[in-house]
Write an enzyme that holds these catalytic residues in place. Sequence first.
Site, PDB file in Angstrom:
ATOM      1  N   ASP A 109      39.382  41.718  37.026  1.00  0.00           N
ATOM      2  CA  ASP A 109      38.084  42.280  37.400  1.00  0.00           C
ATOM      3  C   ASP A 109      37.290  41.200  38.135  1.00  0.00           C
ATOM      4  OD1 ASP A 109      35.550  43.488  37.551  1.00  0.00           O
ATOM      5  OD2 ASP A 109      35.799  44.445  35.596  1.00  0.00           O
ATOM      6  N   ARG A 126      34.319  41.800  39.688  1.00  0.00           N
ATOM      7  CA  ARG A 126      32.917  42.185  39.857  1.00  0.00           C
ATOM      8  C   ARG A 126      31.998  41.093  39.327  1.00  0.00           C
ATOM      9  NH1 ARG A 126      33.249  48.041  37.156  1.00  0.00           N
ATOM     10  NH2 ARG A 126      34.574  46.791  35.784  1.00  0.00           N
TER      11      ARG A 126
END
Length: 188
Positions: free
Chosen positions: A114, A116
């Site tokens: 991930d 983000r």
Amino acid sequence: MHTRFGTFQEVLYYDGQQESIALVMGQVAQGQDIFCRLHSQCLAAHLFNSLECDCREQMALAQSLIEQHGCGLVIWLNQEGRGHGHLALMRSRAPQAQGWSQTEAYRRLGYTADARQYTSAAAILRDLGVRSIRLLTNNPQKVEGLQAAGIPIAGTQPLAVDPGTNARLRRRYAEKRQQGHRIPSEYT
């Protein structure tokens, strides 16, 4: 902007590389416990009505809760495919079809699980003068990311959608529960 969930003020932010949008309902400046949804772009769900995730439904739930409360905001972040882009998401589908989770598929393709980040969301909240939020999320990483950026979080509210007979979404929820997401066990 007039929506199915009331009228929101649309505020565009640009950090020199990417655009983010804050959809604001009511007076959030100097507000505490403001309902807030951080929502990463998802072309598959929002444009193509994909059944492989619940992004579209989570957005609708968040806007509905904000409307019921009469105040809150959605911060739309340009972080498609867990921050890797739509191409990475498309590439991850083949390993997923072989039984790998989305996280494992990304790792096997050379991506992080991930990518983000939530510093731009924190900057938007500070710019809008929000003192503390009630984060509309199932994801503990969003909580950790905002807290690390100095945003006070008064609490969270999960946004789980009953997957019914959607086996793909049930599998996605099982993976997310393993990662600490707050999703009812009966949804997996």
